[in-house]
Design an enzyme around this catalytic site. Sequence first.
Site, PDB file in Angstrom:
ATOM      1  N   ASN A 323      95.515  -1.946  31.706  1.00  0.00           N
ATOM      2  CA  ASN A 323      95.567  -2.841  32.438  1.00  0.00           C
ATOM      3  C   ASN A 323      95.093  -4.190  32.007  1.00  0.00           C
ATOM      4  OD1 ASN A 323      94.562  -3.788  34.910  1.00  0.00           O
ATOM      5  ND2 ASN A 323      92.281  -4.017  34.520  1.00  0.00           N
ATOM      6  N   ASP A 464      92.276   4.960  31.955  1.00  0.00           N
ATOM      7  CA  ASP A 464      91.355   3.943  32.475  1.00  0.00           C
ATOM      8  C   ASP A 464      92.275   3.118  33.721  1.00  0.00           C
ATOM      9  OD1 ASP A 464      88.421   2.264  31.374  1.00  0.00           O
ATOM     10  OD2 ASP A 464      90.181   1.529  31.342  1.00  0.00           O
ATOM     11  N   HIS A 468      93.382   0.077  39.186  1.00  0.00           N
ATOM     12  CA  HIS A 468      93.711  -1.044  39.266  1.00  0.00           C
ATOM     13  C   HIS A 468      95.228  -1.564  38.487  1.00  0.00           C
ATOM     14  CE1 HIS A 468      90.117  -2.171  39.930  1.00  0.00           C
ATOM     15  NE2 HIS A 468      89.120  -1.691  39.115  1.00  0.00           N
ATOM     16  N   GLU A 507      90.961   8.274  36.289  1.00  0.00           N
ATOM     17  CA  GLU A 507      89.305   7.149  35.709  1.00  0.00           C
ATOM     18  C   GLU A 507      89.827   6.442  37.200  1.00  0.00           C
ATOM     19  OE1 GLU A 507      86.735   4.504  35.070  1.00  0.00           O
ATOM     20  OE2 GLU A 507      88.296   4.069  34.803  1.00  0.00           O
TER      21      GLU A 507
END
Length: 690
Positions: A323, A464, A468, A507
């Site tokens: 991201n 992670d 997003h 996540e």
Amino acid sequence: MYRSLTPLCFALLTALPTLGQAAAPLYLTVDGKPIAAPFDGGKVVHPLTKGSYQIQITDDGRLCGPAEAAPLPFGKALPLAECGKAKAYQLRVMLPGDYEFSFDEQRATLKVLRATKKGVVTRTPPEVECARWDGGPVTASVKGVWPDGTRLRDAYSGQEGVVKGGKLTLTPSASSGGLLLLEPVNAAKSAPFDWDQASVYFVLTDRFNNGDPSNDNSFGRQKDGKDEVATWHGGDFKGLTEKLDYIKALGMNAIWITPMVEQIHGFIGGGEQGSFPFYGYHGYWALDFTKIDPNYGDEESLRTLVDEAHKRGLRVLLDVVMNHAGYATLADLQDLGLTSLAQNTGKLPKRWNSWTPSGGLDWHGYNQFINYQSNDWNQWWGKDWVRAGLPGYPQPGFDDVTGSIAGMPDFLTESNQPVDLPEFLKRKADTRATPIPGASVSDYLVAWHTDWVRRFGIDGFRADTVKHLEPAVWAKLKAAGNAALKEWKSANPDKKLDDLPFYMVGEVWDHGVSKDFWYQNGFDSLINFDYQREGALTHAQCMSQAEPTYASYAQRLNTDPNFNVMSYISSHDTKLFFGDYQDVALQKRVANSFLMLPGGVQVYYGDESGRGLAKDGGVFDQALRSDMNWSELGSGDKAGLLRHWQKIGQFRASHPAIASGSHKKLSDAPYSFVREKDGDKVVVVFAGRN
């Protein structure tokens, strides 16, 4: 730095001569009610659960707050207005815990921070109704599970007994907490590894074990000489390799390491007040995705880590960030030859990473040496790669995909536009990054991450900030990871553990036990945020309270081969289970309930050893990232705690049925259940708390 009082603060002090000076103590009020403890030395600590609160101070019965209702942000001192006429500050708490409120008498301001647990009296958990075990023999019904004459063993104590009349009587080990872990003496042959039975040990590499002190200060990184809240502490691949047997002894079958790629070289200011230098020790502030950060080691030490883990049957999950990139720091501008983006350099030391605040500045003061209005920022990541609040760059949006997390440069992963390498990578002498004709930003990121799989045999990714990015990008990463791992296994037949495909767990912040579109876009499992906040504490206090969760998880997860979650009790972002209560007996009991969960589990380093909180500098999650407490494990209650976690973890490791089998309650008193999958069958008996 000295600051004169603002007119509002001066008016407050003249209007309220008794505030902070009266004989009557001052109290914090939460939703209009004074808390029990008065301000002591201008500070008070008070526990808050998740929610929104109205915050004021009471001065001998009068309520004091802001002139107009306003938010109370963490770490910022805000003024109070005239008592009796004041409104309330609004405080939003996302994580339960202790919060420190500070009243500054001279400036008449109020500030709130997440309380650092060191030096704070720990709380007592609310009482939970639970059966009591008297320490004597326990008779468990196993009728319908095993026939009479079956010889069973309690895996915890090693005792054996024979089923008679559908029952078995044994005395639990005193250190077990009233637990019997029953398995046939002649157990079925262990089933091959499956990711549905994942028991993952999560390591924040820098804080785990320092195997090579010579790499502790790469790129001129400095200690702060104070609390070392967010400096590099020295943990590395060599140190992790030295502890693989320790991890294996816990019954773990995989390790998750934080991102290992080269991080930003320098620091930013830590916290609202810039009270400490904040480096990328955690691994989430990447500079070059094709290089290992030398603080962690080199390619040889990574290859040794992966090979040695595989020799022990431990799979390796690498944390990856798709991201965002890391911030621009003084050290990066100097090391990358981007000095035209700096200003006031005559006031900087020869090595810019050696700058420390002086003259009233805090650690945010480094920003005065960076020219954020320069037209030369195209020499950094550039407008085709990231959104950032910089000249010529696309500006961050307001949704999950286009927004900027904590002000970090946000990759344009939704773009299909072919891009060239960022200018700074073209000039970076040691990078492995090379141009990929026709590649988009996401194509580069996928190629860079999966190159580690192809070259080193990484078994899977922990992804992670999943929500997003666009789901299609994750699907592309999974497909490339599959191809890369297959290629590595073909080239290394003597090193591979199996022929399983590449694994991905994600996540998705605040996600629970629900199956949605992420499972159709690359993910085999998602991290389960529900268990830590909804079940962990109650189940630790009394294992029988976990029955509804066990039944629900087993039915939902283990009847669907394409659905799994990874539950946890502690993490680097949310909470340390041991931190709230610092109760070794409770930490033993949580192993009983947590490690019996259906589905995957994630053990955060130190769950098994009662690792305590660190000083956090007012940034709460830094307290969760303390150094591993190796020195406490040689003897005493922490050594006993570790042995307990090892026994429970090894039982889970020996029996796939625990994680991926069916679940059936056998009795309420004592509480017992059976888990079964194919030829594997176990019964767990909880006699009650002792």
